[in-house]
Design a protein around this motif. Structure first.
Motif, PDB file in Angstrom:
ATOM      1  N   ARG A   1      -0.113  11.803  -8.489  1.00 54.26           N
ATOM      2  CA  ARG A   1      -0.794  11.301  -7.284  1.00 54.26           C
ATOM      3  C   ARG A   1       0.165  11.263  -6.094  1.00 54.26           C
ATOM      4  O   ARG A   1      -0.207  11.559  -4.966  1.00 54.26           O
ATOM      5  CB  ARG A   1      -1.358   9.909  -7.545  1.00 54.26           C
ATOM      6  CG  ARG A   1      -2.808   9.978  -8.035  1.00 54.26           C
ATOM      7  CD  ARG A   1      -3.481   8.637  -7.951  1.00 54.26           C
ATOM      8  NE  ARG A   1      -2.888   7.674  -8.860  1.00 54.26           N
ATOM      9  CZ  ARG A   1      -3.194   7.584 -10.130  1.00 54.26           C
ATOM     10  NH1 ARG A   1      -4.078   8.415 -10.664  1.00 54.26           N
ATOM     11  NH2 ARG A   1      -2.635   6.693 -10.910  1.00 54.26           N
TER      12      ARG A   1
ATOM     13  N   ASP B   1      -0.008   4.234   0.542  1.00 55.67           N
ATOM     14  CA  ASP B   1      -0.415   5.171   1.605  1.00 55.67           C
ATOM     15  C   ASP B   1       0.376   4.965   2.893  1.00 55.67           C
ATOM     16  O   ASP B   1       0.583   5.883   3.657  1.00 55.67           O
ATOM     17  CB  ASP B   1      -1.906   4.989   1.935  1.00 55.67           C
ATOM     18  CG  ASP B   1      -2.748   5.165   0.686  1.00 55.67           C
ATOM     19  OD1 ASP B   1      -2.293   5.924  -0.192  1.00 55.67           O
ATOM     20  OD2 ASP B   1      -3.810   4.529   0.598  1.00 55.67           O
ATOM     21  N   LYS B   2       0.814   3.695   3.117  1.00 58.07           N
ATOM     22  CA  LYS B   2       1.526   3.412   4.369  1.00 58.07           C
ATOM     23  C   LYS B   2       3.041   3.539   4.212  1.00 58.07           C
ATOM     24  O   LYS B   2       3.787   3.329   5.155  1.00 58.07           O
ATOM     25  CB  LYS B   2       1.228   1.966   4.800  1.00 58.07           C
ATOM     26  CG  LYS B   2      -0.198   1.750   5.221  1.00 58.07           C
ATOM     27  CD  LYS B   2      -0.308   0.418   5.963  1.00 58.07           C
ATOM     28  CE  LYS B   2      -1.748  -0.033   6.046  1.00 58.07           C
ATOM     29  NZ  LYS B   2      -1.985  -1.320   5.437  1.00 58.07           N
TER      30      LYS B   2
ATOM     31  N   SER C   1       0.831  -1.206   0.000  1.00 58.67           N
ATOM     32  CA  SER C   1       0.000   0.000   0.000  1.00 58.67           C
ATOM     33  C   SER C   1       0.869   1.260   0.000  1.00 58.67           C
ATOM     34  O   SER C   1       1.621   1.504   0.945  1.00 58.67           O
ATOM     35  CB  SER C   1      -0.901  -0.041   1.229  1.00 58.67           C
ATOM     36  OG  SER C   1      -1.205   1.255   1.640  1.00 58.67           O
TER      37      SER C   1
ATOM     38  N   GLU D   1       0.503  14.474  -4.193  1.00 63.04           N
ATOM     39  CA  GLU D   1      -0.552  14.696  -3.195  1.00 63.04           C
ATOM     40  C   GLU D   1      -0.208  13.962  -1.893  1.00 63.04           C
ATOM     41  O   GLU D   1      -0.355  14.484  -0.809  1.00 63.04           O
ATOM     42  CB  GLU D   1      -1.915  14.213  -3.721  1.00 63.04           C
ATOM     43  CG  GLU D   1      -2.394  14.975  -4.960  1.00 63.04           C
ATOM     44  CD  GLU D   1      -2.363  16.479  -4.740  1.00 63.04           C
ATOM     45  OE1 GLU D   1      -2.913  16.942  -3.723  1.00 63.04           O
ATOM     46  OE2 GLU D   1      -1.755  17.201  -5.580  1.00 63.04           O
ATOM     47  N   LEU D   2       0.282  12.720  -2.062  1.00 64.16           N
ATOM     48  CA  LEU D   2       0.654  11.911  -0.897  1.00 64.16           C
ATOM     49  C   LEU D   2       1.769  12.602  -0.100  1.00 64.16           C
ATOM     50  O   LEU D   2       1.800  12.584   1.120  1.00 64.16           O
ATOM     51  CB  LEU D   2       1.135  10.542  -1.410  1.00 64.16           C
ATOM     52  CG  LEU D   2       0.844   9.317  -0.562  1.00 64.16           C
ATOM     53  CD1 LEU D   2      -0.654   9.172  -0.336  1.00 64.16           C
ATOM     54  CD2 LEU D   2       1.363   8.062  -1.290  1.00 64.16           C
ATOM     55  N   LYS D   3       2.673  13.212  -0.843  1.00 66.88           N
ATOM     56  CA  LYS D   3       3.813  13.870  -0.187  1.00 66.88           C
ATOM     57  C   LYS D   3       3.378  15.139   0.552  1.00 66.88           C
ATOM     58  O   LYS D   3       4.005  15.525   1.535  1.00 66.88           O
ATOM     59  CB  LYS D   3       4.883  14.193  -1.225  1.00 66.88           C
ATOM     60  CG  LYS D   3       6.190  14.584  -0.601  1.00 66.88           C
ATOM     61  CD  LYS D   3       7.343  14.346  -1.517  1.00 66.88           C
ATOM     62  CE  LYS D   3       8.618  14.758  -0.860  1.00 66.88           C
ATOM     63  NZ  LYS D   3       9.778  14.116  -1.396  1.00 66.88           N
TER      64      LYS D   3
ATOM     65  N   GLU E   1       0.668  15.253   2.243  1.00 69.34           N
ATOM     66  CA  GLU E   1       0.190  14.743   3.542  1.00 69.34           C
ATOM     67  C   GLU E   1       1.354  14.249   4.399  1.00 69.34           C
ATOM     68  O   GLU E   1       1.321  14.310   5.602  1.00 69.34           O
ATOM     69  CB  GLU E   1      -0.776  13.576   3.326  1.00 69.34           C
ATOM     70  CG  GLU E   1      -2.113  13.999   2.744  1.00 69.34           C
ATOM     71  CD  GLU E   1      -2.846  12.809   2.135  1.00 69.34           C
ATOM     72  OE1 GLU E   1      -2.649  11.672   2.606  1.00 69.34           O
ATOM     73  OE2 GLU E   1      -3.594  13.030   1.164  1.00 69.34           O
ATOM     74  N   ASN E   2       2.371  13.706   3.747  1.00 71.29           N
ATOM     75  CA  ASN E   2       3.512  13.138   4.470  1.00 71.29           C
ATOM     76  C   ASN E   2       4.817  13.651   3.846  1.00 71.29           C
ATOM     77  O   ASN E   2       5.394  13.021   2.976  1.00 71.29           O
ATOM     78  CB  ASN E   2       3.436  11.597   4.375  1.00 71.29           C
ATOM     79  CG  ASN E   2       4.678  10.933   4.923  1.00 71.29           C
ATOM     80  OD1 ASN E   2       5.486  11.570   5.601  1.00 71.29           O
ATOM     81  ND2 ASN E   2       4.850   9.658   4.608  1.00 71.29           N
TER      82      ASN E   2
END
Ligand code: 5AD
Ligand code: SF4
Length: 444
Positions: free
Chosen positions: A64, A38-39, A36, A67-69, A71-72
C-alpha cells in the motif's frame, strides 16, 4: 510546518517502546507525529516477526505504501523492528521503494541512515542491520530520546534479547542474546520519569527473570525492584514478561514486601501438556508451573494472573489440547493471550513433523477463547461492589464522556468525567458493572 511522521507498530510492548524511541529520534530531526499516513512525509513500519501473520501484514502494508509513494515520490519509507532485524537487505529486494531498514538495535542509526539514504537514488537503501546486530550491551542505547505516548505510565527496558530458545520462538534470533541494562542507568531513567510526573513504570524484557545474570552479582530482578521501590513519585511498578522456569520465591517475596510492586503477574504457560512443554523446550513441567502459581497466590491472594497459550503446536493431540483446557479451568486466569502456532524461520520446531492442520489449530484457539471469555467475565464480575485504587491514564478511547484508568491488578476501569479529576490522579473507585473487557466504577 514540521515534517509529518506516521509510525505503525506491530507486536509486543518492547516494539511499542521502540516506536517511542523512533519517534523521539525523529522528533529531534524535526518530525512530528501524525495519525494519518496520507499526510506523512515519512512512514515507518515497526514490525514484528513472532508469528507469520504479523510478518505478512508488514509486506501487505508495504504494498500500500508503494502506491502512496507513486503519488508522493518524496515520501520516505522506513522498516524497523524484528522483521527488519531478521530479513535485513532481503526487504529491499522484495520492496525496492523502501528507503531505510533498521533492526531493533539500530534505532540510534536512523539519523545516519537518513543522511545517506537521502543522498542516494531512491531505490538504493542503507541498512544498519549488520553493524550493530548484537550490540553487546544496551546501556549505550540509554541516550536515545523517547517520545512517550502516555503522560503517567512509561515503559522502561531492563533487559534485551532472550537466551531461552523455546523451539517455536524466533525472538532469540531477532533480538539476540540477553543483555541487561545497568541498574544505575535504569534507576536514573526512572528518577527522570518521576521528576517529569510519571506515576507508573513497567519494566520490560523478553525474560525479566533473567535480569542481571550477565552483569555479575546476584541482585537480579528482586534487587532492582527494591531499588525502584524507593524512588519518590513512582507509585506503581509492573514487569513483563516472566518465565515460569526462572520465576522465583525471591521474586514472590519482593512482590509481597514492596508496596509499589503491583499485584499482577503475566506468566506464559503455552500448553498444559507435559509432553508438548518438553517439545517446546520450556524447561518446566505443568506441575512445577502450578506449584509456583499456588505459592504466589498464597503470598498475594488478590493477585491477577494472565498467560500466553499456543494451540496446534506440532504433535499436539486432542488429549494434549484438553490438558491445556483443563489448565485454564484449574488455574482460572484473569486473562489469556492465545495464538495459533505459526512456523517461524530459524526455529527448531519448523522442522518438526506431525503438523496440526490449520483448521484444527483454529478450532482449538476458538475453544480457548470461548472458555477463557467466561472465566474472565466471572472474574471481572466478582469485582462489582468492591473498591479499588485506580490510576487515571487518560480519556476513554470509546466514550468521550469517560476517563480510563487501571487497578493495581491491571484491570481497565472507566469512570464518568467530572471536574477536578484528571489524568495522573489516584482515586478510590467502587466498581458498579463489569464486562469481559473492562470494569465501570464510581468515584467513592
Ligand atoms: N507461534 C505462535 N505463537 C507464538 N508465540 C511466540 N512464538 C510463536 C509462534 N511461533 C507466542 C507465545 C509467546 C507470545 C509472545 O507469542 O505464546 O509467549
Ligand atoms: Fe521466545 Fe521463549 Fe524467549 Fe519467550 S522465553 S522470548 S517464548 S524464546
Amino acid at each position: 510546518m514540521p515534517k509529518q511522521l506516521f509510525i505503525k507498530t506491530f507486536g509486543c510492548q518492547m516494539n511499542e517502546l521502540d516506536t517511542e524511541k523512533i519517534a523521539g529520534t525523529l522528533s529531534d530531526l524535526g518530525y512530528s507525529l501524525t495519525d494519518s499516513p496520507d499526510k506523512a512525509d515519512m512512514v515507518i513500519l515497526n514490525t514484528c516477526s513472532v508469528r507469520e501473520k504479523a510478518e505478512y501484514k508488514c509486506y501487505s502494508d508495504l504494498g500500500r505504501l508503494r502506491e502512496l509513494k507513486k503519488e508522493n515520490p518524496d515520501l520516505i519509507i522506513g522498516v524497523g523492528g524484528c522483521v527488519a532485524q531478521q530479513e535485513g537487505e532481503r526487504i529491499v529486494e522484495k520492496a525496492p521503494y523502501v528507503d531505510m531498514v533498521f533492526g531493533t538495535d539500530n534505532i540510534s542509526d536512523i539519523p545516519k541512515l537518513l543522511g545517506t539514504s537521502r543522498g542516494k537514488p531512491r531505490n538504493k537503501v542503507s541498512t544498519g542491520r549488520r553493524r550493530a546486530k548484537y550490540a553487546g550491551n544496551v546501556s549505550g542505547e540509554v541516550n536515545i530520546p523517547i517520545k512517550r505516548s502516555n503522560p503517567v505510565k512509561a515503559w522502561v527496558n531492563i533487559i534485551d534479547g532472550c537466551d531461552k530458545f523455546c523451539t517455536f520462538c524466533v525472538v532469540p534470533h531477532t533480538r539476540g542474546r540477553e543483555r541487561s541494562r545497568q541498574p544505575d542507568d535504569i534507576c536514573r531513567e526512572i528518577r527522570g520519569l518521576a521528576a517529569a510526573g510519571y506515576k507508573e513504570v513497567t519494566l520490560l524484557g523478553q525474560n525479566v527473570d533473567s535480569y542481571g545474570k550477565d552483569l555479575g552479582g546476584n541482585a537480579g530482578l528482586a534487587g532492582l525492584l527494591s531499588m525502584i521501590n524507593y524512588i519518590p513519585g513512582i507509585e506503581r511498578i509492573r514487569f513483563v514478561t516472566s518465565h515460569p522456569a526462572d520465576f522465583s520465591d525471591r521474586l514472590i517475596d519482593a512482590m509481597t514486601e514492596l508496596p509499589k510492586v503491583c499485584e499482577h503477574l503475566h506468566l506464559p504457560l503455552q500448553s498444559g501438556s507435559e509432553e508438548i512443554l518438553e517439545r517446546m523446550k520450556r524447561n518446566y513441567t505443568y506441575k512445577e508451573y502450578k506449584d509456583k502459581i499456588k505459592r504466589v497466590r498464597e503470598a498475594i491472594p488478590d493477585i491477577s494472573i494472565t498467560t500466553d497459550i499456543i494451540t496446534g503446536f506440532p504433535g499436539e493431540t486432542d488429549g494434549d489440547f484438553n490438558m491445556t483446557m483443563d489448565a485454564l479451568m484449574e488455574i482460572q486466569y484473569d486473562g489469556v493471550f492465545a495464538f495459533k502456532y505459526s512456523k517461524r524461520p530459524y526455529t527448531p520446531a519448523r522442522l518438526y513433523d506431525r503438523l496440526v492442520p490449520s483448521a484444527v489449530s483454529k478450532d482449538r484457539l476458538d475453544r480457548v477463547f470461548e472458555l477463557q471469555n467466561c472465566i474472565t467475565l466471572l472474574k471481572n464480575q466478582a469485582c462489582v461492589g468492591r473498591e479499588f485504587d485506580i490510576l487515571i491514564e487518560g480519556n476513554s478511547k470509546k466514550d468521550r464522556g469517560k476517563l480510563t484508568g487501571r487497578t493495581r491488578t491491571n484491570k481497565i476501569v472507566h469512570i464518568t468525567k467530572r471536574d477536578g479529576i484528571s489524568t495522573g490522579d489516584m482515586l478510590k473507585v467502587r466498581i458498579t458493572s463489569a464486562t469481559r473487557a473492562s470494569l465501570t466504577g464510581e468515584v467513592g
